[in-house]
Every structure is written in C-alpha cells, then in structure tokens.
Design an enzyme around this catalytic site. Structure first.
Site, PDB file in Angstrom:
ATOM      1  N   PRO A 156      -0.356   1.395   6.181  1.00 28.31           N
ATOM      2  CA  PRO A 156       1.033   1.458   5.708  1.00 28.31           C
ATOM      3  C   PRO A 156       1.284   2.613   4.739  1.00 28.31           C
ATOM      4  O   PRO A 156       2.438   3.003   4.531  1.00 28.31           O
ATOM      5  CB  PRO A 156       1.227   0.104   5.012  1.00 28.31           C
ATOM      6  CG  PRO A 156       0.241  -0.802   5.651  1.00 28.31           C
ATOM      7  CD  PRO A 156      -0.949   0.066   5.923  1.00 28.31           C
ATOM      8  N   ILE A 214      -5.011   0.640   4.660  1.00 29.11           N
ATOM      9  CA  ILE A 214      -4.467   1.918   4.213  1.00 29.11           C
ATOM     10  C   ILE A 214      -3.362   2.441   5.132  1.00 29.11           C
ATOM     11  O   ILE A 214      -2.592   3.332   4.747  1.00 29.11           O
ATOM     12  CB  ILE A 214      -5.594   2.970   4.093  1.00 29.11           C
ATOM     13  CG1 ILE A 214      -5.217   4.064   3.078  1.00 29.11           C
ATOM     14  CG2 ILE A 214      -5.956   3.576   5.449  1.00 29.11           C
ATOM     15  CD1 ILE A 214      -6.384   4.943   2.678  1.00 29.11           C
ATOM     16  N   GLN A 223      -7.542  -2.048  -1.262  1.00 30.39           N
ATOM     17  CA  GLN A 223      -8.555  -3.106  -1.321  1.00 30.39           C
ATOM     18  C   GLN A 223      -9.569  -3.042  -0.177  1.00 30.39           C
ATOM     19  O   GLN A 223     -10.753  -3.285  -0.370  1.00 30.39           O
ATOM     20  CB  GLN A 223      -7.853  -4.462  -1.341  1.00 30.39           C
ATOM     21  CG  GLN A 223      -8.675  -5.574  -1.918  1.00 30.39           C
ATOM     22  CD  GLN A 223      -7.815  -6.789  -2.204  1.00 30.39           C
ATOM     23  OE1 GLN A 223      -7.353  -7.465  -1.271  1.00 30.39           O
ATOM     24  NE2 GLN A 223      -7.579  -7.071  -3.475  1.00 30.39           N
ATOM     25  N   PHE A 224      -9.120  -2.725   1.018  1.00 32.61           N
ATOM     26  CA  PHE A 224      -9.986  -2.438   2.166  1.00 32.61           C
ATOM     27  C   PHE A 224      -9.378  -1.264   2.910  1.00 32.61           C
ATOM     28  O   PHE A 224      -8.151  -1.134   2.987  1.00 32.61           O
ATOM     29  CB  PHE A 224     -10.084  -3.645   3.108  1.00 32.61           C
ATOM     30  CG  PHE A 224     -10.895  -4.789   2.560  1.00 32.61           C
ATOM     31  CD1 PHE A 224     -12.256  -4.880   2.811  1.00 32.61           C
ATOM     32  CD2 PHE A 224     -10.292  -5.768   1.796  1.00 32.61           C
ATOM     33  CE1 PHE A 224     -13.002  -5.924   2.308  1.00 32.61           C
ATOM     34  CE2 PHE A 224     -11.024  -6.829   1.287  1.00 32.61           C
ATOM     35  CZ  PHE A 224     -12.398  -6.904   1.544  1.00 32.61           C
ATOM     36  N   ALA A 225     -10.232  -0.430   3.502  1.00 26.51           N
ATOM     37  CA  ALA A 225      -9.731   0.747   4.221  1.00 26.51           C
ATOM     38  C   ALA A 225      -8.774   0.343   5.336  1.00 26.51           C
ATOM     39  O   ALA A 225      -7.861   1.102   5.689  1.00 26.51           O
ATOM     40  CB  ALA A 225     -10.897   1.552   4.797  1.00 26.51           C
ATOM     41  N   GLU A 241       0.820  -1.216   0.000  1.00 25.86           N
ATOM     42  CA  GLU A 241       0.000   0.000   0.000  1.00 25.86           C
ATOM     43  C   GLU A 241       0.853   1.265   0.000  1.00 25.86           C
ATOM     44  O   GLU A 241       0.516   2.257  -0.657  1.00 25.86           O
ATOM     45  CB  GLU A 241      -0.947  -0.011   1.201  1.00 25.86           C
ATOM     46  CG  GLU A 241      -2.132  -0.944   1.062  1.00 25.86           C
ATOM     47  CD  GLU A 241      -1.764  -2.410   1.149  1.00 25.86           C
ATOM     48  OE1 GLU A 241      -2.527  -3.247   0.615  1.00 25.86           O
ATOM     49  OE2 GLU A 241      -0.704  -2.712   1.754  1.00 25.86           O
ATOM     50  N   HIS A 245     -11.134  -5.923   8.066  1.00 24.58           N
ATOM     51  CA  HIS A 245     -11.897  -5.637   6.858  1.00 24.58           C
ATOM     52  C   HIS A 245     -13.120  -4.765   7.135  1.00 24.58           C
ATOM     53  O   HIS A 245     -14.030  -4.704   6.312  1.00 24.58           O
ATOM     54  CB  HIS A 245     -12.380  -6.939   6.192  1.00 24.58           C
ATOM     55  CG  HIS A 245     -11.282  -7.854   5.776  1.00 24.58           C
ATOM     56  ND1 HIS A 245     -10.669  -8.710   6.645  1.00 24.58           N
ATOM     57  CD2 HIS A 245     -10.692  -8.044   4.569  1.00 24.58           C
ATOM     58  CE1 HIS A 245      -9.739  -9.406   6.016  1.00 24.58           C
ATOM     59  NE2 HIS A 245      -9.728  -9.014   4.754  1.00 24.58           N
TER      60      HIS A 245
END
Length: 347
Positions: A99, A97, A92-94, A70, A139
């Site tokens: 990293p 985020i 892909q999923f919040a 990420e 997730h």
C-alpha cells in the site's frame, strides 16, 4: 573502501535484533533529527522487539506508534525528510509494504531529482522479510526485486549482527531513501536451511561481536564470506548461511560473496570473483522470474562471458504464491543448492 569504525568502543555479543536496536539507539543519541515510527514500535517495542526501550529513553515525540496505514506511514516519512528530519519508519512485515508503493516510488524516490536537489528524502524504511517461520503468504514474501527496479531507492539486506548495525547506521546517515530488509529467520541466530534444524544461536559466531558505539559499513560494498577457487556463489540475507553450510558440508572450494547491498551493487567484487573462478551460482529466496538474480546473471554474462567455464545457474524460490504448508519446499534449501553446485562443477 573499507568498513569505517568511528569512535570505537568495547564490543558486545549481539543477536541481529539487538544489533538493530543498538544502531537505532546510537543514531538517536547522536542525532536529534532521527525519528522512529511505525505500528507498535513505541510502547510495545515492535513485533520482534527491535525498538524495545527506545520510546522510554527518547520519548513519544521521537518514537511513536502509528495507525495501521502503510501509505500514511511512508507519506509522513517523506514529508519529515523533506522538512529536515531523518525518519526511520518500520513496516511490520515486508508483505505489508505494497500500500505504500506509491509514496515510495512516486514521491520518495523522485524527490531529489524532481526538485533539482532542493529537497531530499533521507528516510530508512526497516522491514522484516523472507520466510522460514511458517508465516504464510502475508508474512513471508521477499519483494526486494520491486525496489531494485526503482531509480532513486537504495536496497540493503544484512546477514549478520555486525553488518546489520553498521549498514543500518550508514543507511540512516545517507541522504537518499533506503529500503532496509531484515531477514527475520536469522534475527536470533543463523541456520542451515534444513526443515528440522532450528536456528543456531549467534553466541560465538564471528560476526556477533558488535561494537557498542558508532560505526558504519559503506553501502555498495560486498563481503567475501570465504575465499575460493572452484566457483563463485552470490547471495544475501538468510541464504548466506544456507550456502555457507552447504559448501562446508560438500567440501567445495567455493568463494561466497554476500552482496549486503543490492543497490548500490558492488559489481567490481562480483566481476573479480567470477573472473577468478570461472563459474557462478546465484542463490536468493525470492521468486525466480524477474528476481534480482536475473539482473546478477545478466551483469555477470555481460562482464565475464569469456572467463566462464560453465553456464551461470540460479537457485531461487518458485514462480508461485508463497505456500504456507509447503514453505520448506519453496525455501531454497541444501538439496537444491547442492545439486546446482554439483552440476556447475561437472560442466
């Protein structure tokens, strides 16, 4: 300012996923500088299929898969934006985020200011967020408050297919970095927040008829879901539908405001509504402490204090790690919202 419809064409019934895909398709067709990138967004079409068919249509140079990094995805997007492209990276999923926070906060958010306007980062970071699908701790998080705290980043959260497409187009065309959080619980239909009630289809919903061409909804413009006189309810994303269902079931004359964008915030619409109703409830899924509701509460208190007839209330997630097995107890549902509305109206 009103919603701006440019090059109006026929409308089609769409889910939120389809509307997001349509927005990306429209913008890639109009602007060769728009690039879509992320984990599994190319051949696979994204884990939720939001980018399905785009690589086949626009090629691997404009829609491409990235490694699972990420920080690297966002770092590359910052460089692309500075170079003159308009990247739309997908996280892909919040929950994934974090990293990338250094690149978002230290680079993307500051680039325009640090370079005295010589460079910009016109990037739109798309990411599914929120719970309601038994995704567990990795997730299901709602980290919007982290980004609303950072100067230089815009934060957008749609609640309908119509808004999703118009807001995403506006975000891609904007010259500042934008976090575009997509409430995955309502990707395929709205729901009322009950554990045993599946999401309804978007079929027949008033905001599921979406123009097939280009249109934009200005960032910073809230939407009045329904007008009312008894109290103002401020919400966004999935919570718009939960709140709407509760108010209808209670027969309460509530004015429901869908914020749509948290930064920039339509404070004029909020102030006008609360001054009219004299009561305010704030509903969001994220953790209570330091959640965006705290900022909303402060703004309403500062601007509408002498018009308030009752204390401002919040219904939010709890100050705990996101629970897997107890997800629906954590999720702000009809029971807690109904109790809060009843208490406000009694005060």
């Amino acid at each position: 300012m009103t919603d701006t419809l440019i090059d109006p064409e026929a409308t089609a019934q769409m889910t939120m996923i389809q509307a997001i895909n349509s927005a990306l398709d429209v913008m890639m067709g109009r602007d060769p500088d728009v690039i879509v990138m992320g984990e599994d967004v190319g051949f696979f079409g994204g884990v939720f299929r939001a980018t399905a068919g785009l690589q086949q249509k626009y090629g691997k140079n404009r829609v491409f898969d990235t490694p699972i990094t990420e920080c690297g995805i966002i770092g590359v997007a910052v460089g692309m934006g500075a170079y003159g492209l308009r990247p739309v990276p997908e996280i892909q999923f919040a929950d994934y985020i974090y990293p990338a926070l250094d690149q978002l906060v230290s680079e993307a958010a500051r680039l325009r200011y640090r370079s005295a306007g010589e460079f910009i980062a016109p990037m739109t970071v798309r990411s599914p967020f929120g719970g309601g699908i038994f995704g567990g701790q990795t997730h299901s998080q709602s980290p919007e408050g982290i980004f609303t705290h950072v100067s230089g980043i815009k934060t957008v959260i749609p609640s309908t297919p119509y808004d999703a497409k118009g807001l995403l187009i506006a975000a891609i065309e904007d010259s500042d970095p934008t976090i575009f959080f997509e409430p995955k619980r309502i990707y395929n239909g709205p729901f009322d927040g009950h554990y045993d009630t599946p999401a309804r289809s978007w079929a027949g919903h008033r905001d599921a008829q979406v123009p097939t061409g280009h249109y934009r909804i200005p960032l910073g413009k809230a939407r009045t879901v329904r007008a009312g006189e008894a109290l103002t309810i401020l919400c966004y994303g999935t919570m718009v539908h939960v709140v709407e269902g509760v108010a209808a079931a209670m027969g309460v004359d509530a004015e429901i405001i869908d914020l749509r964008t948290l930064v920039p915030l339509d404070i004029d619409a909020i102030e006008a509504s609360v001054r009219k109703t004299g009561r305010c409830l704030i509903v969001h899924e994220a953790t209570r402490t330091s959640g965006f509701g705290a900022e909303l509460l402060s703004l309403v208190q500062e601007r509408c204090f002498y018009h308030l007839e009752a204390p401002i209330a919040r219904v939010t997630g709890f100050d705990t790690p996101y629970p897997h097995s107890l997800e629906w107890a954590y999720f702000p549902g009809p029971v807690r919202i109904r109790e809060a509305i009843s208490k406000i109206l009694k005060d």
